[in-house]
Design a protein around this motif. Structure first.
Motif, PDB file in Angstrom:
ATOM      1  N   ILE B  21      -9.555  -4.412   0.034  1.00 56.71           N
ATOM      2  CA  ILE B  21      -9.813  -2.379  -0.030  1.00 56.71           C
ATOM      3  C   ILE B  21     -10.786  -2.529  -1.112  1.00 56.71           C
ATOM      4  O   ILE B  21     -10.142  -2.421  -2.561  1.00 56.71           O
ATOM      5  CB  ILE B  21      -8.605  -1.530   0.442  1.00 56.71           C
ATOM      6  N   GLY B  41     -13.467   2.115   7.093  1.00 57.61           N
ATOM      7  CA  GLY B  41     -12.798   0.463   8.263  1.00 57.61           C
ATOM      8  C   GLY B  41     -13.039  -0.318   7.485  1.00 57.61           C
ATOM      9  O   GLY B  41     -13.222  -1.989   7.218  1.00 57.61           O
ATOM     10  N   LEU B  42     -12.616  -0.266   5.701  1.00 54.62           N
ATOM     11  CA  LEU B  42     -12.595  -1.410   4.907  1.00 54.62           C
ATOM     12  C   LEU B  42     -11.170  -2.267   5.290  1.00 54.62           C
ATOM     13  O   LEU B  42     -11.329  -3.656   4.873  1.00 54.62           O
ATOM     14  CB  LEU B  42     -12.293  -0.777   3.028  1.00 54.62           C
ATOM     15  N   SER B  43     -10.338  -2.007   6.110  1.00 55.29           N
ATOM     16  CA  SER B  43      -9.409  -3.537   6.639  1.00 55.29           C
ATOM     17  C   SER B  43      -8.488  -1.827   8.048  1.00 55.29           C
ATOM     18  O   SER B  43      -8.913  -0.807   7.965  1.00 55.29           O
ATOM     19  CB  SER B  43      -8.094  -3.193   6.254  1.00 55.29           C
ATOM     20  N   THR B  44      -8.338  -2.502   8.433  1.00 55.69           N
ATOM     21  CA  THR B  44      -7.350  -2.437   9.746  1.00 55.69           C
ATOM     22  C   THR B  44      -5.774  -2.400   9.722  1.00 55.69           C
ATOM     23  O   THR B  44      -5.853  -3.482   9.252  1.00 55.69           O
ATOM     24  CB  THR B  44      -7.490  -2.136  11.215  1.00 55.69           C
ATOM     25  N   VAL B  45      -4.819  -1.326   9.905  1.00 59.37           N
ATOM     26  CA  VAL B  45      -3.291  -1.483   9.877  1.00 59.37           C
ATOM     27  C   VAL B  45      -3.144  -2.326  11.226  1.00 59.37           C
ATOM     28  O   VAL B  45      -3.700  -2.380  12.720  1.00 59.37           O
ATOM     29  CB  VAL B  45      -2.949  -0.850  10.127  1.00 59.37           C
ATOM     30  N   ASN B  50       3.141   0.049  19.275  1.00 57.94           N
ATOM     31  CA  ASN B  50       3.015   0.969  19.131  1.00 57.94           C
ATOM     32  C   ASN B  50       4.346   1.366  18.015  1.00 57.94           C
ATOM     33  O   ASN B  50       4.738   2.395  17.440  1.00 57.94           O
ATOM     34  CB  ASN B  50       3.725   2.125  19.671  1.00 57.94           C
ATOM     35  N   PRO B  52       6.884   2.057  14.031  1.00 58.54           N
ATOM     36  CA  PRO B  52       5.760   3.666  13.370  1.00 58.54           C
ATOM     37  C   PRO B  52       5.357   2.641  11.586  1.00 58.54           C
ATOM     38  O   PRO B  52       6.162   1.861  11.436  1.00 58.54           O
ATOM     39  CB  PRO B  52       6.777   4.143  12.561  1.00 58.54           C
ATOM     40  N   ILE B  53       3.826   3.268  11.482  1.00 61.69           N
ATOM     41  CA  ILE B  53       3.819   2.918   9.945  1.00 61.69           C
ATOM     42  C   ILE B  53       4.141   4.407   9.502  1.00 61.69           C
ATOM     43  O   ILE B  53       3.449   4.885   9.868  1.00 61.69           O
ATOM     44  CB  ILE B  53       1.955   2.785  10.267  1.00 61.69           C
ATOM     45  N   ALA B  54       4.197   3.478   7.780  1.00 62.93           N
ATOM     46  CA  ALA B  54       4.631   4.909   6.928  1.00 62.93           C
ATOM     47  C   ALA B  54       3.580   4.046   5.866  1.00 62.93           C
ATOM     48  O   ALA B  54       2.953   3.503   5.253  1.00 62.93           O
ATOM     49  CB  ALA B  54       6.605   4.306   6.764  1.00 62.93           C
ATOM     50  N   PHE B  55       3.496   5.483   4.944  1.00 65.50           N
ATOM     51  CA  PHE B  55       3.356   5.978   4.101  1.00 65.50           C
ATOM     52  C   PHE B  55       4.214   5.425   2.662  1.00 65.50           C
ATOM     53  O   PHE B  55       5.170   6.436   2.685  1.00 65.50           O
ATOM     54  CB  PHE B  55       2.379   6.490   3.709  1.00 65.50           C
ATOM     55  N   GLY B  81       0.174  -3.514   3.462  1.00 68.23           N
ATOM     56  CA  GLY B  81      -1.540  -2.842   1.777  1.00 68.23           C
ATOM     57  C   GLY B  81      -0.943  -2.149   1.234  1.00 68.23           C
ATOM     58  O   GLY B  81       0.165  -1.509   1.287  1.00 68.23           O
ATOM     59  N   ASN B 117      -5.056  -5.434   2.065  1.00 67.93           N
ATOM     60  CA  ASN B 117      -4.095  -5.213   3.156  1.00 67.93           C
ATOM     61  C   ASN B 117      -3.786  -7.197   3.999  1.00 67.93           C
ATOM     62  O   ASN B 117      -4.702  -7.489   4.288  1.00 67.93           O
ATOM     63  CB  ASN B 117      -4.852  -4.431   4.309  1.00 67.93           C
ATOM     64  N   VAL B 139       1.150   1.216   2.741  1.00 66.44           N
ATOM     65  CA  VAL B 139       1.241   1.270   3.591  1.00 66.44           C
ATOM     66  C   VAL B 139       1.806  -0.006   4.789  1.00 66.44           C
ATOM     67  O   VAL B 139       0.623  -0.919   5.121  1.00 66.44           O
ATOM     68  CB  VAL B 139      -0.326   1.698   4.566  1.00 66.44           C
TER      69      VAL B 139
END
Lengths: 163, 163
Positions: B21, B41-45, B50, B52-55, B81, B117, B139
């Motif tokens: 990134i 769009g430097l990378s994608t999750v 579905n 859940p993705i967290a910070f 990430g 990531n 992330v």
């Protein structure tokens, strides 16, 4: 003159609009042989239908107060997270919604350590580092199609600490 | 002695394991009245079902070279990430896989500006700021259940610039 006074950003004051990404007053667990504090789940990505979520970087010029705000935008399909890649401040403007239009505009200043994750469909002003230019990691939906709505104000808002 | 020499981190050298990134040599578009460079769009999750993705935020102590690596771990269900919230370096260790076990361990040092990531299911060492302590936005998948596997090495690896 439409004026908005800047408020202090906390999870409580911002709760209607999204989450503050900040470690203070949050619990952590020790991982990696007790060498690392993990502040887990400070916010979550909100997205529909497995839409791809991207890491982007925004490099934005800074602005001086008072800020003149001509329009707000919103993203119906996903949350949008902003994390400063340095310890600098930025101004957040958000609004409630009534009949799909923004009402009750509010403004918050971060304290340098804080990031935010704005909920889907929340009217907000664009990224606004104050006063210096800033670099931010942004985590949101990869594609912008169908995910950007703009509302122009007839009269701009003036935003500052005091009037 | 198992030794691994540190390599320079680039999108090309790291491609097998995930994305760097970083904005350099990437295209951007000008947004927000040309006041902001958007490196999109430097990378994608990468995530399944579905989930859940967290910070999260990780605050980790620093380590001095040479690094002794006793184990690697991997997360089958999602990418992970790491973005430094300051301009400091960290060491990345990753491995290829053979019969579910890590092989061909490699090590990369970021240059301070770079985040990474890591792809799902890639064997990697834990977060390792070098030499100073560091603070990172992470992330990844919110829940760790069924998403953590660990492989201990019989003999630790020693990682440094030269031997």
């Amino acid at each position: 003159m439409n004026t908005v006074k800047i408020e202090k950003l906390t999870n409580k004051t911002f709760a209607h609009f999204g989450d503050v990404i900040d470690t203070r007053s949050r619990n952590y667990e020790l991982i990696n042989n007790e060498r690392c504090r993990k502040f887990s789940g400070l916010s979550t990505v909100k997205v529909q239908n497995n839409d791809p979520i991207a890491f982007s970087i925004f490099e934005s010029e800074g602005k001086q107060l008072p800020i003149h705000l001509d329009f707000v935008e919103r993203h119906p399909l996903a949350s949008q997270g902003f994390m400063p890649l340095h310890y600098k401040k930025f101004l957040i403007t958000v609004a409630e919604e009534y009949n799909d239009e923004p009402v009750n505009l509010r403004a918050f200043m971060t304290d340098g350590m804080q990031g935010i994750n704005i909920n889907p469909n929340v009217w907000h002003g664009v990224l606004c580092p104050v006063p210096e230019r800033g670099r931010f990691l942004v985590v949101d939906r990869l594609e912008t199609n169908n995910n950007l709505q703009i509302h122009k104000f007839e009269k701009p808002f003036i935003i500052d600490w005091q009037f």
